[in-house]
Motif scaffolding. Sequence first.
Motif, PDB file in Angstrom:
ATOM      1  N   MET A  25       0.832  -1.202   0.000  1.00  0.00           N
ATOM      2  CA  MET A  25       0.000   0.000   0.000  1.00  0.00           C
ATOM      3  C   MET A  25       0.866   1.252   0.000  1.00  0.00           C
ATOM      4  O   MET A  25       0.584   2.216  -0.718  1.00  0.00           O
ATOM      5  CB  MET A  25      -0.944  -0.025   1.202  1.00  0.00           C
ATOM      6  CG  MET A  25      -2.100  -1.015   1.067  1.00  0.00           C
ATOM      7  SD  MET A  25      -3.113  -1.146   2.565  1.00  0.00           S
ATOM      8  CE  MET A  25      -3.786   0.532   2.677  1.00  0.00           C
ATOM      9  N   GLN A  26       1.913   1.245   0.787  1.00  0.00           N
ATOM     10  CA  GLN A  26       2.828   2.383   0.817  1.00  0.00           C
ATOM     11  C   GLN A  26       3.516   2.550  -0.527  1.00  0.00           C
ATOM     12  O   GLN A  26       3.682   3.667  -1.025  1.00  0.00           O
ATOM     13  CB  GLN A  26       3.850   2.192   1.932  1.00  0.00           C
ATOM     14  CG  GLN A  26       3.259   2.304   3.333  1.00  0.00           C
ATOM     15  CD  GLN A  26       4.278   2.010   4.424  1.00  0.00           C
ATOM     16  OE1 GLN A  26       5.395   1.557   4.152  1.00  0.00           O
ATOM     17  NE2 GLN A  26       3.896   2.256   5.680  1.00  0.00           N
ATOM     18  N   GLU A  27       3.914   1.448  -1.133  1.00  0.00           N
ATOM     19  CA  GLU A  27       4.580   1.483  -2.432  1.00  0.00           C
ATOM     20  C   GLU A  27       3.656   2.065  -3.501  1.00  0.00           C
ATOM     21  O   GLU A  27       4.104   2.793  -4.398  1.00  0.00           O
ATOM     22  CB  GLU A  27       5.009   0.059  -2.822  1.00  0.00           C
ATOM     23  CG  GLU A  27       5.781  -0.033  -4.115  1.00  0.00           C
ATOM     24  CD  GLU A  27       7.180   0.548  -4.014  1.00  0.00           C
ATOM     25  OE1 GLU A  27       7.728   0.914  -5.072  1.00  0.00           O
ATOM     26  OE2 GLU A  27       7.722   0.638  -2.890  1.00  0.00           O
ATOM     27  N   CYS A  28       2.356   1.761  -3.401  1.00  0.00           N
ATOM     28  CA  CYS A  28       1.376   2.247  -4.379  1.00  0.00           C
ATOM     29  C   CYS A  28       0.853   3.642  -4.046  1.00  0.00           C
ATOM     30  O   CYS A  28       0.102   4.232  -4.836  1.00  0.00           O
ATOM     31  CB  CYS A  28       0.188   1.285  -4.458  1.00  0.00           C
ATOM     32  SG  CYS A  28       0.565  -0.320  -5.176  1.00  0.00           S
ATOM     33  N   GLY A  29       1.230   4.174  -2.892  1.00  0.00           N
ATOM     34  CA  GLY A  29       0.705   5.467  -2.467  1.00  0.00           C
ATOM     35  C   GLY A  29      -0.750   5.395  -2.058  1.00  0.00           C
ATOM     36  O   GLY A  29      -1.500   6.368  -2.204  1.00  0.00           O
ATOM     37  N   LEU A  30      -1.156   4.252  -1.527  1.00  0.00           N
ATOM     38  CA  LEU A  30      -2.550   4.038  -1.140  1.00  0.00           C
ATOM     39  C   LEU A  30      -2.714   4.272   0.353  1.00  0.00           C
ATOM     40  O   LEU A  30      -2.159   3.532   1.170  1.00  0.00           O
ATOM     41  CB  LEU A  30      -2.976   2.609  -1.499  1.00  0.00           C
ATOM     42  CG  LEU A  30      -4.400   2.192  -1.129  1.00  0.00           C
ATOM     43  CD1 LEU A  30      -5.421   3.027  -1.889  1.00  0.00           C
ATOM     44  CD2 LEU A  30      -4.607   0.710  -1.420  1.00  0.00           C
ATOM     45  N   PRO A  31      -3.490   5.298   0.749  1.00  0.00           N
ATOM     46  CA  PRO A  31      -3.723   5.537   2.176  1.00  0.00           C
ATOM     47  C   PRO A  31      -4.788   4.581   2.701  1.00  0.00           C
ATOM     48  O   PRO A  31      -5.382   3.818   1.947  1.00  0.00           O
ATOM     49  CB  PRO A  31      -4.234   6.981   2.200  1.00  0.00           C
ATOM     50  CG  PRO A  31      -4.970   7.114   0.897  1.00  0.00           C
ATOM     51  CD  PRO A  31      -4.191   6.289  -0.093  1.00  0.00           C
ATOM     52  N   GLY A  32      -5.045   4.649   3.980  1.00  0.00           N
ATOM     53  CA  GLY A  32      -6.141   3.856   4.518  1.00  0.00           C
ATOM     54  C   GLY A  32      -5.741   3.006   5.704  1.00  0.00           C
ATOM     55  O   GLY A  32      -4.563   2.726   5.937  1.00  0.00           O
ATOM     56  N   GLU A  52     -10.237   0.615   4.883  1.00  0.00           N
ATOM     57  CA  GLU A  52     -11.139   1.767   5.003  1.00  0.00           C
ATOM     58  C   GLU A  52     -10.332   3.041   4.839  1.00  0.00           C
ATOM     59  O   GLU A  52      -9.319   3.234   5.506  1.00  0.00           O
ATOM     60  CB  GLU A  52     -11.833   1.749   6.362  1.00  0.00           C
ATOM     61  CG  GLU A  52     -12.765   2.918   6.594  1.00  0.00           C
ATOM     62  CD  GLU A  52     -13.391   2.890   7.981  1.00  0.00           C
ATOM     63  OE1 GLU A  52     -14.349   3.666   8.215  1.00  0.00           O
ATOM     64  OE2 GLU A  52     -12.931   2.104   8.841  1.00  0.00           O
ATOM     65  N   ILE A  53     -10.794   3.877   3.926  1.00  0.00           N
ATOM     66  CA  ILE A  53     -10.164   5.179   3.705  1.00  0.00           C
ATOM     67  C   ILE A  53     -11.142   6.242   4.177  1.00  0.00           C
ATOM     68  O   ILE A  53     -12.357   6.055   4.124  1.00  0.00           O
ATOM     69  CB  ILE A  53      -9.811   5.360   2.217  1.00  0.00           C
ATOM     70  CG1 ILE A  53      -8.877   4.229   1.769  1.00  0.00           C
ATOM     71  CG2 ILE A  53      -9.150   6.713   1.948  1.00  0.00           C
ATOM     72  CD1 ILE A  53      -8.556   4.225   0.298  1.00  0.00           C
ATOM     73  N   ALA A  54     -10.638   7.323   4.677  1.00  0.00           N
ATOM     74  CA  ALA A  54     -11.489   8.371   5.267  1.00  0.00           C
ATOM     75  C   ALA A  54     -12.591   8.819   4.314  1.00  0.00           C
ATOM     76  O   ALA A  54     -12.474   8.712   3.089  1.00  0.00           O
ATOM     77  CB  ALA A  54     -10.620   9.568   5.673  1.00  0.00           C
ATOM     78  N   ASP A  55     -13.668   9.339   4.905  1.00  0.00           N
ATOM     79  CA  ASP A  55     -14.762   9.967   4.151  1.00  0.00           C
ATOM     80  C   ASP A  55     -15.554   8.977   3.292  1.00  0.00           C
ATOM     81  O   ASP A  55     -15.944   9.284   2.162  1.00  0.00           O
ATOM     82  CB  ASP A  55     -14.248  11.111   3.266  1.00  0.00           C
ATOM     83  CG  ASP A  55     -13.532  12.180   4.084  1.00  0.00           C
ATOM     84  OD1 ASP A  55     -13.987  12.458   5.207  1.00  0.00           O
ATOM     85  OD2 ASP A  55     -12.523  12.707   3.600  1.00  0.00           O
ATOM     86  N   GLY A  56     -15.766   7.775   3.814  1.00  0.00           N
ATOM     87  CA  GLY A  56     -16.706   6.866   3.170  1.00  0.00           C
ATOM     88  C   GLY A  56     -16.198   6.078   1.980  1.00  0.00           C
ATOM     89  O   GLY A  56     -16.994   5.636   1.146  1.00  0.00           O
ATOM     90  N   ILE A  57     -14.900   5.880   1.874  1.00  0.00           N
ATOM     91  CA  ILE A  57     -14.347   5.058   0.802  1.00  0.00           C
ATOM     92  C   ILE A  57     -13.919   3.718   1.386  1.00  0.00           C
ATOM     93  O   ILE A  57     -13.090   3.658   2.289  1.00  0.00           O
ATOM     94  CB  ILE A  57     -13.157   5.761   0.115  1.00  0.00           C
ATOM     95  CG1 ILE A  57     -13.636   7.027  -0.596  1.00  0.00           C
ATOM     96  CG2 ILE A  57     -12.472   4.818  -0.874  1.00  0.00           C
ATOM     97  CD1 ILE A  57     -12.549   7.785  -1.319  1.00  0.00           C
ATOM     98  N   LEU A  58     -14.493   2.638   0.860  1.00  0.00           N
ATOM     99  CA  LEU A  58     -14.208   1.288   1.329  1.00  0.00           C
ATOM    100  C   LEU A  58     -13.651   0.456   0.181  1.00  0.00           C
ATOM    101  O   LEU A  58     -14.054   0.614  -0.966  1.00  0.00           O
ATOM    102  CB  LEU A  58     -15.490   0.624   1.852  1.00  0.00           C
ATOM    103  CG  LEU A  58     -16.247   1.354   2.968  1.00  0.00           C
ATOM    104  CD1 LEU A  58     -17.587   0.670   3.211  1.00  0.00           C
ATOM    105  CD2 LEU A  58     -15.420   1.392   4.250  1.00  0.00           C
ATOM    106  N   LEU A  59     -12.729  -0.438   0.518  1.00  0.00           N
ATOM    107  CA  LEU A  59     -12.158  -1.350  -0.471  1.00  0.00           C
ATOM    108  C   LEU A  59     -12.453  -2.782  -0.049  1.00  0.00           C
ATOM    109  O   LEU A  59     -12.274  -3.139   1.114  1.00  0.00           O
ATOM    110  CB  LEU A  59     -10.647  -1.127  -0.608  1.00  0.00           C
ATOM    111  CG  LEU A  59     -10.222   0.289  -1.015  1.00  0.00           C
ATOM    112  CD1 LEU A  59      -8.706   0.411  -1.023  1.00  0.00           C
ATOM    113  CD2 LEU A  59     -10.790   0.656  -2.391  1.00  0.00           C
TER     114      LEU A  59
END
Length: 331
Positions: A25-32, A52-59
Amino acid sequence: MCMEWTEWLRNYHRDHMEEYLREEMQECGLPGEIHKEKAFMGEKEVDRYWVEIADGILLEGICFEDIQKLCESSEKDVEPEELIKVLCEGWTEEYRFMEENREMLFQKEAAQYLFPVLMNTKLNEGLLKKMPHVEKGEFSVAFHLGVPTEGNNGQTLLVSNQMLEAWEIGLEEALDMAVKNPWFLEQCKTISDTEMLRMANQQIAKEWCGLFQIAEPEKEEETGYTIYGKNVSCAAILLNFEFAQSMHEKMGGDFLVAFRSTGEVQIHKNQGDIEDMQTDLEVHTELWGYSWDYISDQVYQYSKERGLELAVAADSRKAEIVKPAEHIPRR
């Protein structure tokens, strides 16, 4: 070549799974935030991960056991880190799409892209708390968005509680929109057992010069169908009243339902041995099933009067009723 993991190797990768995810995730620049949970896939305990990423974004999540099965079944020597890299790249593409289209996704117009999904309740307990859903015992009815992009392409996204709140529509209205979405209905295809046998015989004739054939039943003896999705999961199509009734007519009455954990739904006449069907379903899940398509190891039945409910096997378990959309009660 396929190679089964030793107990030591399995424990090693299990202990490092979250580390693998975090590094990629860090390598891809993906927060959460990575959520790790002990969950159940049938009676089997699994390690479940979702983001889970802030403000209602779920993976959508994955299980460590999925990674193990993919590695062990691969013809080539594949390391877990390689699979997790591919997974995180897909998550990152999904996240960037949501960020670029955030304004649209949180406006009511986005609700036109709703379609229903069935999710096993125990397997997805943590994730479902963040999603609008109707819990129906073993499985829950939740929502995805199928957002068109270029040409025939599209992006499927999880619907969060924040999205539904921003749209200012109720759960029952969202469910009604989802199960009647014309795009979703067009995605769901059916093929009869007879047609599948005919296709198999055509393949045999091509590859084996017709040395043998599989006996095909007469058309009037049709005993089952397979429902599959072109691009998305189709299991929730049975919540569409008109579709369920059309299958009821094709089958000449009540029918049995098996949710395959490879994405298909099998329909059989209500005359088979339920326990044998359930055993076959459990074996299929163990050998080929993955958590992202897993709904249930139980056999269901559909009747015109009661809708979709757990089939009653020899041990006489009490059924929990799941009606088509028109009959789902308010929460």
